[in-house]
Design an enzyme around this catalytic site. Structure first.
Site, short mmCIF file in Angstrom:
data_model
loop_
_atom_site.label_atom_id
_atom_site.label_comp_id
_atom_site.label_asym_id
_atom_site.label_seq_id
_atom_site.Cartn_x
_atom_site.Cartn_y
_atom_site.Cartn_z
CE LYS A 79 -4.16 -1.71 1.81
NZ LYS A 79 -4.05 -3.36 2.10
C1 LIG Z 1 -4.43 -4.37 1.51
C2 LIG Z 1 -3.73 -5.74 1.08
C3 LIG Z 1 -4.12 -6.69 0.29
C4 LIG Z 1 -5.43 -6.59 -0.51
O1 LIG Z 1 -5.27 -5.61 -1.42
P1 LIG Z 1 -6.64 -5.06 -2.08
O2 LIG Z 1 -6.25 -4.02 -3.14
O3 LIG Z 1 -7.63 -4.44 -0.97
O4 LIG Z 1 -7.23 -6.13 -3.00
C5 LIG Z 1 -3.48 -7.84 0.50
N1 LIG Z 1 -2.29 -8.08 1.18
C6 LIG Z 1 -1.89 -7.12 2.26
C7 LIG Z 1 -0.74 -7.42 2.79
C8 LIG Z 1 -2.50 -5.88 2.30
O5 LIG Z 1 -2.31 -4.93 3.11
#
Ligand SMILES: *Cc1c(COP(=O)(O)O)cnc(C)c1O
Length: 494
Positions: free
Chosen positions: A137
């Site tokens: 993220k």
């Molecule tokens: C947010 C997140 C996801 C999921 O990603 P999306 O974009 O919501 O599908 C998967 N793994 C981790 C470690 C995350 O922080």
């Protein structure tokens, strides 16, 4: 580039629709919006006024020559090449500067930003988790931090970001926004429910514009409090309340970039195809892959991997979409994928139904009133293979096994989320098609699960030693939306 809503930007009268699920309209839908919206307009807006999500009017398709030129570009140059097509209202020099500030070796550990790690021929991991909070993220959120500061300064405006987190999103947002002018972050988290590492990451921030609120409740209580505050439209307007959740278009665009980076790293020429496996929750990450594919990146399969919360896997296997209730959402050892309703899914749905907003409105009405929909009998369902999507589910036992075997075979430690992706990737592997698995977090964040899988702690990360010993700054609050409002008012008015 103009943006349109997946629901057509019309005032939606409840229960009434012209959508016909069995219509087979091949013509492209022309959306007559009242006023044109550009990238910076929708950046701070969240949902469209009609409840839909914003998407660009068209996806810019890259020519063979453009794609060839991109192959050897640095990460920032590649990012500019993709983003300027969506952010046409930001002058080129400014966008370049925002990107240059964001994607540095200092913040992401290497100039590659997302290095590719090869497990064996045609099986790779794209390392997307080397940002400040050790989850993918950061790649989008760090960009958003600089972008918000730029837009708010230009407009002489400010924003108070209000959010709820169970871990990753909150810390990623705080590290992106700390010290940025015009921005404050009020982040609610459930007291005592996050991992010690996650608490330390967030609560050790001493920046005055970061306000951590630990709620005596669970994550859903935090989310309800955020909703209650946001539903008070007068308060929301007066205190300029905003969000940086996963439907933010700026985040999606930033994520498109590493699909290109990963593709070029895994191939020699642009005639090869690559498949991507994506640990999914809110469908934001894999949606960016879909967009890269629509732009002409030669992607074979987009593999949606879920954990036991398998709403998305069910849809891609059966054509039935049945979001779960909060109470039916399981707590798993890949907690960032514990999602009952994938908030970005509507964007893909819009493309699947030939971008007909009347159909999207009808399908979302079914979700709200009937708990879901089933498109197996519709012409849309037979279109699905053309988009490259396949899916699968991974369980706790699968994660533990994959973490163990990845260590035994390659001496590489992967976290629980990445393991979900790799598990499903292996089920869809095809000969001579490179498989790129997106790494979404690092093992350090989920120590307890790593100990369970490997019988020992994961290798420590440099730079985080002693994090848990730093002084922590947060206030504790009961489950009370009025208390959040008082807190925001107090901070803003001093
Ligand atoms: C947010 C997140 C996801 C999921 O990603 P999306 O974009 O919501 O599908 C998967 N793994 C981790 C470690 C995350 O922080």
């Amino acid at each position: 580039m103009n943006y349109i809503s997946t629901r057509g930007d019309v005032v939606h009268s409840r229960g009434h629709t012209h959508g016909n699920l069995h219509a087979n309209t091949h013509g492209s839908f022309i959306n007559h919006t009242k006023s044109a919206k550009y990238f910076c307009d929708i950046l701070l807006e969240g949902l469209a006024p009609d409840g839909g999500l914003y998407l660009p009017q068209t996806y810019p398709v890259l020519s063979e020559e453009e794609l060839a030129n991109m192959r050897d570009m640095s990460y920032p140059d590649l990012a500019y090449e993709i983003m300027h097509r969506y952010a046409t209202d930001i002058p080129a020099a400014d966008l370049k500067e925002i990107i240059a500030k964001t994607y540095t070796a200092e913040v992401f550990g290497s100039t590659n930003i997302t290095p590719l790690r090869t497990l064996e021929p045609d099986l790779h991991i794209l390392q997307c988790s080397n940002g400040p909070t050790l989850a993918f993220k950061d790649i989008a959120m760090q960009f958003l931090g600089h972008l918000f500061e730029y837009v708010l300064t230009k407009r002489n405006a400010e924003i108070n970001i209000l959010g709820a987190t169970s871990g990753d999103t909150g810390s990623s947002a705080e590290y992106a926004m700390k010290g940025k002018s015009g921005v404050r972050v009020f982040m609610l988290s459930p007291l005592g429910k996050m991992s010690p590492f996650q608490c330390a990451q967030m609560f050790s921030l001493q920046d005055a514009n970061i306000i951590n609120i630990a709620v005596r409740g669970v994550f859903d209580d935090c989310q309800d409090m955020v909703k209650a505050v946001s539903n008070d439209l007068e308060f929301k307007a007066q205190y300029k309340i905003g969000a940086v959740n996963s439907i933010n278009w700026g985040r999606i665009v930033a994520q498109v970039v590493y699909y290109f980076k990963g593709y070029f790293a895994a191939t020699q020429t642009n005639i090869e195809k690559v498949s991507f496996a994506v640990p999914s929750g809110n469908f934001g990450n894999v949606l960016a892959g879909h967009i890269a594919r629509m732009m002409g990146l030669p992607i074979k399969q987009l593999i949606v991997a879920t954990n036991e919360n398998d709403v998305l896997d069910e849809f891609f296997r059966t054509g039935q979409y049945r979001p779960r209730k909060t109470a039916e959402t399981l707590q798993t050892s890949s907690p960032s994928m514990d999602i009952s309703k994938a908030s970005n899914f509507e964007r893909f749905l819009f493309d699947l139904v030939w971008r007909d907003p009347a159909v999207v409105r009808e399908l979302m009405r079914k979700v709200e009133q009937e708990g879901g929909f089933d498109i197996r009998q519709c012409p849309y369902w037979s279109r699905l293979p053309a988009f490259g999507f396949v899916s699968g589910t991974s369980t706790h036992a699968d994660r533990m096994r994959i973490i163990r075997t990845t260590w035994e075979q390659y001496q590489i430690e992967i976290d629980t989320h990445t393991a979900d992706g790799l598990k499903v990737a292996l089920e869809h592997r095809e000969p001579n098609v490179p498989m790129v698995c997106l790494e979404t977090a690092l093992p350090t964040k989920f120590e307890a699960s790593m100990i369970e899988a490997l019988g020992r702690k994961p290798a420590p990360r440099t730079g985080f030693k002693g994090l848990e010993d730093l002084p922590q700054r947060f206030q504790v609050m009961d489950i009370d939306a009025a208390a959040v409002k008082r807190c925001i008012a107090a901070v803003v008015n001093t």
